[in-house]
Design an enzyme around this catalytic site. Structure first.
Site, PDB file in Angstrom:
ATOM      1  N   CYS A 104       0.849  -1.193   0.000  1.00 41.08           N
ATOM      2  CA  CYS A 104       0.000   0.000   0.000  1.00 41.08           C
ATOM      3  C   CYS A 104       0.882   1.241   0.000  1.00 41.08           C
ATOM      4  O   CYS A 104       2.106   1.160   0.154  1.00 41.08           O
ATOM      5  CB  CYS A 104      -0.952  -0.005   1.189  1.00 41.08           C
ATOM      6  SG  CYS A 104      -0.139  -0.167   2.790  1.00 41.08           S
ATOM      7  N   PHE A 105       0.252   2.398  -0.182  1.00 41.35           N
ATOM      8  CA  PHE A 105       1.037   3.625  -0.260  1.00 41.35           C
ATOM      9  C   PHE A 105       0.207   4.812   0.183  1.00 41.35           C
ATOM     10  O   PHE A 105      -1.015   4.738   0.319  1.00 41.35           O
ATOM     11  CB  PHE A 105       1.564   3.843  -1.686  1.00 41.35           C
ATOM     12  CG  PHE A 105       0.509   4.297  -2.672  1.00 41.35           C
ATOM     13  CD1 PHE A 105       0.345   5.641  -2.948  1.00 41.35           C
ATOM     14  CD2 PHE A 105      -0.301   3.381  -3.319  1.00 41.35           C
ATOM     15  CE1 PHE A 105      -0.626   6.064  -3.862  1.00 41.35           C
ATOM     16  CE2 PHE A 105      -1.264   3.786  -4.236  1.00 41.35           C
ATOM     17  CZ  PHE A 105      -1.422   5.143  -4.502  1.00 41.35           C
ATOM     18  N   VAL A 162      -8.602   0.976   0.977  1.00 42.15           N
ATOM     19  CA  VAL A 162      -7.212   0.520   1.030  1.00 42.15           C
ATOM     20  C   VAL A 162      -6.479   1.083  -0.186  1.00 42.15           C
ATOM     21  O   VAL A 162      -6.833   0.787  -1.323  1.00 42.15           O
ATOM     22  CB  VAL A 162      -7.129  -1.021   1.028  1.00 42.15           C
ATOM     23  CG1 VAL A 162      -5.670  -1.471   1.008  1.00 42.15           C
ATOM     24  CG2 VAL A 162      -7.850  -1.606   2.232  1.00 42.15           C
ATOM     25  N   LYS A 163      -5.434   1.880   0.053  1.00 42.30           N
ATOM     26  CA  LYS A 163      -4.627   2.403  -1.058  1.00 42.30           C
ATOM     27  C   LYS A 163      -3.574   1.360  -1.410  1.00 42.30           C
ATOM     28  O   LYS A 163      -2.395   1.482  -1.053  1.00 42.30           O
ATOM     29  CB  LYS A 163      -3.991   3.738  -0.686  1.00 42.30           C
ATOM     30  CG  LYS A 163      -4.947   4.915  -0.765  1.00 42.30           C
ATOM     31  CD  LYS A 163      -4.242   6.236  -0.504  1.00 42.30           C
ATOM     32  CE  LYS A 163      -3.301   6.637  -1.605  1.00 42.30           C
ATOM     33  NZ  LYS A 163      -3.993   7.064  -2.836  1.00 42.30           N
ATOM     34  N   SER A 164      -4.008   0.346  -2.103  1.00 40.40           N
ATOM     35  CA  SER A 164      -3.096  -0.756  -2.420  1.00 40.40           C
ATOM     36  C   SER A 164      -2.211  -0.390  -3.605  1.00 40.40           C
ATOM     37  O   SER A 164      -2.490   0.548  -4.351  1.00 40.40           O
ATOM     38  CB  SER A 164      -3.885  -2.030  -2.718  1.00 40.40           C
ATOM     39  OG  SER A 164      -4.318  -2.054  -4.054  1.00 40.40           O
TER      40      SER A 164
END
Length: 305
Positions: free
Chosen positions: A46-47, A164-166
């Site tokens: 993630c980021f 979720v910033k995957s």
């Protein structure tokens, strides 16, 4: 006749600034991962993307809190506290020499087997990458951007939650490719029920009957930090603001429309699927842009130095 080579668009994000990797500053060429890192093999990680102004990160605490939520959802544990990551962010900013810029905090699950089982990935990799990022020109920001509705759907309730910033952004990449092919600036993703989710890399707002509306996260929208900030700023500007499910009809008939994100900041929209938006840039966008800039100056301005 021999075909002429195509001119490659200039990259505005490439960096040669020092990066933070697993506890130390290294050159960009040293900030690498193994070919067996599951972040590379499977998009497993993630980021966070955030901006800094006057050498101070904007709303870093909110970005780190969202990063922790993404890590928790993916069951990835990193050996760094928020204080350590905040110190690393400041070190990257100082090393870059930039007053204003962009930072990417990136976590991969780490090196493992070729198989997708994460059990053997025991050492996540953590990177902080500074860059100079310009998504649109000043002229484009003044005139507004053109959007299309992508054929790519943001499925809700059937896969990974959009909160979720995957590292797996393939849906967004394909949507942006459609925008490129159509000769426009950005693409809108609907969910499988025909409701508006977001753009490929930005949240979206419309103004209808004087109210500021944006899709709820349940419809597939990212819990954007800029989105959250605007929902807080709007009442301070005397504007009603709320989450509400939207369809293409709501976009086409909006009084105003704009997109936003940490990278993009605020950008007005002039057309959607060839339909002209009534006002671009409109008065609500202009008020919020000024309020957003004032907030940045207040939280990150020279007086903090």
């Amino acid at each position: 006749m021999q075909a002429q080579p195509q001119t490659q668009p200039k990259c505005h994000t490439k960096t040669k600034y020092s990066c933070w990797k697993n506890g130390e500053l290294v050159s960009a060429d040293q900030a690498v991962v193994s070919i067996y890192d599951h972040g590379l093999l499977y998009g497993d990680g993630c980021f966070e993307g955030l901006r800094f102004y006057h050498r101070h990160p904007f709303r870093l605490d909110r970005h780190l809190a969202r990063l922790r939520r993404s890590l928790s959802a993916l069951a990835i544990t990193v050996p760094y506290t928020d204080d350590t990551l905040a110190q690393a962010v400041m070190a990257c900013i100082a090393s870059s020499g930039m007053g204003d810029g962009y930072l990417r905090i990136l976590v991969t699950r780490g090196e493992g087997d070729m198989g997708l089982n994460p059990r053997n990935c025991t050492a996540p990799n953590v990177f902080i990458i500074p860059a100079s990022l310009s998504l649109v020109s000043d002229e484009t920001r003044r005139q507004g951007v053109s959007l299309i509705t992508s054929s790519i759907k943001r499925a809700v309730g059937t896969g990974l939650d959009a909160r979720v910033k995957s590292l797996n952004y393939l849906h967004s990449v394909l949507a942006r490719a459609e925008a490129n092919a159509a000769g426009v600036d950005e693409a809108i993703l609907l969910n499988q029920f025909g409701q508006v989710a977001e753009c490929s890399a930005e949240n979206i707002f419309v103004v209808k009957a004087g109210s500021l509306l944006t899709p709820p996260v349940q419809d597939g929208a990212l819990e954007g930090i800029t989105r959250e900030t605007l929902l807080e700023l709007a009442p301070q500007q005397g504007l009603e603001a709320r989450e509400q499910s939207l369809t293409s009809y709501d976009l086409y008939t909006a009084e105003e429309c704009f997109i936003c994100g940490s990278g993009a900041r605020l950008i007005p929209v002039k057309t959607i699927d060839g339909r002209q938006i009534a006002q671009c840039p409109g008065p609500v966008y202009q008020r919020l842009s000024l309020a957003y800039k004032a907030l940045i100056d207040d939280e990150c301005g020279e007086k903090r130095q």
